[in-house]
Design a protein around this motif. Structure first.
Motif, PDB file in Angstrom:
ATOM      1  N   GLY A 193       0.700  -1.336  -0.369  1.00 19.40           N
ATOM      2  CA  GLY A 193      -0.100   0.027   0.046  1.00 19.40           C
ATOM      3  C   GLY A 193       0.771   1.118  -0.344  1.00 19.40           C
ATOM      4  O   GLY A 193       0.458   2.338   0.170  1.00 19.40           O
ATOM      5  N   GLU A 194       1.848   0.680  -0.152  1.00 15.93           N
ATOM      6  CA  GLU A 194       2.854   2.258  -0.332  1.00 15.93           C
ATOM      7  C   GLU A 194       3.358   2.662  -1.805  1.00 15.93           C
ATOM      8  O   GLU A 194       4.257   1.429  -2.253  1.00 15.93           O
ATOM      9  CB  GLU A 194       4.058   2.169   0.699  1.00 15.93           C
ATOM     10  N   VAL A 195       3.324   4.028  -2.054  1.00 14.52           N
ATOM     11  CA  VAL A 195       4.112   4.649  -2.958  1.00 14.52           C
ATOM     12  C   VAL A 195       5.141   5.271  -2.638  1.00 14.52           C
ATOM     13  O   VAL A 195       4.670   6.224  -2.090  1.00 14.52           O
ATOM     14  CB  VAL A 195       3.284   5.196  -3.675  1.00 14.52           C
ATOM     15  N   PHE A 196       6.454   5.408  -3.553  1.00 15.25           N
ATOM     16  CA  PHE A 196       7.252   6.724  -2.828  1.00 15.25           C
ATOM     17  C   PHE A 196       7.565   7.007  -4.997  1.00 15.25           C
ATOM     18  O   PHE A 196       7.540   6.374  -5.628  1.00 15.25           O
ATOM     19  CB  PHE A 196       8.453   5.350  -2.449  1.00 15.25           C
ATOM     20  N   VAL A 197       7.877   8.273  -4.573  1.00 16.63           N
ATOM     21  CA  VAL A 197       8.346   9.022  -5.686  1.00 16.63           C
ATOM     22  C   VAL A 197       9.752  10.151  -5.005  1.00 16.63           C
ATOM     23  O   VAL A 197      10.213  10.178  -3.967  1.00 16.63           O
ATOM     24  CB  VAL A 197       7.220   9.703  -6.261  1.00 16.63           C
ATOM     25  N   SER A 198      10.448   9.680  -6.024  1.00 21.43           N
ATOM     26  CA  SER A 198      11.832  10.214  -5.671  1.00 21.43           C
ATOM     27  C   SER A 198      12.089  12.028  -7.208  1.00 21.43           C
ATOM     28  O   SER A 198      11.279  11.414  -8.232  1.00 21.43           O
ATOM     29  CB  SER A 198      12.823   9.709  -6.027  1.00 21.43           C
ATOM     30  N   VAL A 199      12.668  12.990  -6.308  1.00 25.09           N
ATOM     31  CA  VAL A 199      12.441  13.758  -7.220  1.00 25.09           C
ATOM     32  C   VAL A 199      14.115  14.337  -7.020  1.00 25.09           C
ATOM     33  O   VAL A 199      14.822  14.435  -6.164  1.00 25.09           O
ATOM     34  CB  VAL A 199      11.627  15.313  -6.508  1.00 25.09           C
ATOM     35  N   HIS A 200      14.096  14.695  -8.455  1.00 25.70           N
ATOM     36  CA  HIS A 200      15.965  14.980  -8.809  1.00 25.70           C
ATOM     37  C   HIS A 200      15.789  16.629  -8.889  1.00 25.70           C
ATOM     38  O   HIS A 200      15.350  17.453  -9.447  1.00 25.70           O
ATOM     39  CB  HIS A 200      16.652  14.479 -10.431  1.00 25.70           C
ATOM     40  N   VAL A 201      16.177  17.690  -8.138  1.00 28.03           N
ATOM     41  CA  VAL A 201      16.256  17.253  -6.542  1.00 28.03           C
ATOM     42  C   VAL A 201      15.541  17.889  -6.037  1.00 28.03           C
ATOM     43  O   VAL A 201      15.528  19.021  -5.385  1.00 28.03           O
ATOM     44  CB  VAL A 201      17.770  17.713  -6.469  1.00 28.03           C
ATOM     45  N   GLY A 202      14.770  17.281  -5.422  1.00 30.12           N
ATOM     46  CA  GLY A 202      13.787  17.121  -4.227  1.00 30.12           C
ATOM     47  C   GLY A 202      13.771  16.267  -3.271  1.00 30.12           C
ATOM     48  O   GLY A 202      12.383  16.434  -2.290  1.00 30.12           O
ATOM     49  N   GLY A 203      13.846  15.338  -2.878  1.00 34.77           N
ATOM     50  CA  GLY A 203      13.712  14.621  -1.717  1.00 34.77           C
ATOM     51  C   GLY A 203      13.273  13.445  -2.285  1.00 34.77           C
ATOM     52  O   GLY A 203      13.118  13.027  -3.549  1.00 34.77           O
ATOM     53  N   LEU A 204      13.057  12.281  -1.363  1.00 33.75           N
ATOM     54  CA  LEU A 204      11.277  10.632  -1.483  1.00 33.75           C
ATOM     55  C   LEU A 204      11.139  11.557  -0.472  1.00 33.75           C
ATOM     56  O   LEU A 204      10.489  11.288   0.678  1.00 33.75           O
ATOM     57  CB  LEU A 204      13.026   9.439  -0.919  1.00 33.75           C
ATOM     58  N   TRP A 205       9.835  10.761  -0.962  1.00 33.27           N
ATOM     59  CA  TRP A 205       8.544  11.320  -0.603  1.00 33.27           C
ATOM     60  C   TRP A 205       7.921   9.698  -0.754  1.00 33.27           C
ATOM     61  O   TRP A 205       7.725   9.400  -1.649  1.00 33.27           O
ATOM     62  CB  TRP A 205       7.528  12.482  -1.383  1.00 33.27           C
TER      63      TRP A 205
END
Length: 293
Positions: free
Chosen positions: A125-137
């Motif tokens: 049930g977990e989704v992760f998104v990474s932003v370059h350059v904005g961290g991991l959510w």
């Protein structure tokens, strides 16, 4: 099968079969019952077993990566670091991600300051998104709300998740979490250089591509089993001077692994957990991403 999304369609590189022809596919995602393709940055195409058809189009931004959801929907990460949810043909940019704390400070020096979504991962049930350059959510409600689990300074390039393990390839090494991103351990043990742009997880191992920087030509593939243990180099049969390996250019399942240099036109594959490699497809148009399944 090992699938390559290219500037001229999607191909099964093991059989030579054409999966989707005659279009620029920036990203391809395979789900157990369906496949998704991001075509020319705007068109969202779906094959649920009866052929490809367009189910949605983005009106703003360019779609870069995608993550199928368990409810049949899809999350898309775009330029400008936005997240779009597609569900039954409805396209909605998620305000929840546009208002996360600290967003106005995100800055990517490699894209004239513009942050972009670089990767997704899902585990239960977990989704992760990474932003370059904005961290991991992290989201536990298909994107309705988000929690920061790694700060922008970590410079995450790709996230992967499976069987309760979350892993990231980052500027300063490999990060691992066993509690959904609440706590992390970090290592570069066994790597010749700490700069990681890609990561692939299997049931009992992790693979990364390491180099000395984003434009270096000293990239090598490493394996650690179990994840968190010392990395061992897996480069026999790969070129000595190997370009950087970007997100989604390294994939693995069971004993099978495939890799393609970010700016190259050749896919290398291994059937023995990366111990030996063979070029299995050459002279491709630009390879945007790989998938395995």
């Amino acid at each position: 099968m090992i699938l390559a999304a290219t500037a001229d369609g999607v191909y099964d590189i093991e059989t030579g079969a054409t999966i989707l022809a005659g279009c620029d596919v920036g990203f391809f995602a395979k789900h157990p019952s369906e496949s998704w393709a991001m075509v020319e940055g705007r068109g969202v195409q779906l094959d649920a077993g009866s052929g490809w058809f367009e189910v949605a189009r983005l009106e703003r931004g360019t779609g870069l990566v995608a993550q199928p959801l368990s409810n049949g929907g899809l999350l898309i990460g775009t330029t400008g670091a936005h997240v779009v949810r597609v569900n039954d043909g409805d396209v909605k940019r998620l305000v929840s991600f546009d208002v996360v704390p600290g967003r106005d400070l995100w800055e990517n020096p490699a894209a004239a300051g513009r942050p972009d979504v670089w990767s997704f991962a899902s585990d239960g049930g977990e989704v992760f998104v990474s932003v370059h350059v904005g961290g991991l959510w992290r989201s536990r409600d298909d994107g309705d709300s988000w929690t920061n689990v790694l700060a922008p300074a970590t410079d995450v390039h790709q996230v992967a998740a499976t069987n309760g393990v979350v892993a990231v390839a980052a500027e300063q090494g490999f990060g691992l979490s066993h509690d959904g991103g609440d706590s992390w351990s970090w290592t570069t043990d066994g790597l010749h250089a700490p700069y990681l742009q890609c990561v692939a997880l299997t049931d009992n191992a992790v693979y990364v591509g390491a180099s000395s920087g984003p434009f270096a030509d000293d990239a090598a593939v490493y394996r650690a089993s179990p994840p968190g243990s010392k990395f061992e180099r897996r480069s026999f049969g790969l070129p000595d001077a190997f370009e950087s390996i970007g997100p989604y250019h390294l994939v693995a399942e069971n004993d099978r692994v495939a890799v393609a240099p970010w700016l190259g036109n050749t896919v290398f594959a291994s059937q023995d957990v990366g111990a030996t490699w063979t070029p299995v497809a050459q002279d491709f148009p630009a390879i945007h991403s790989l998938a395995i399944g």
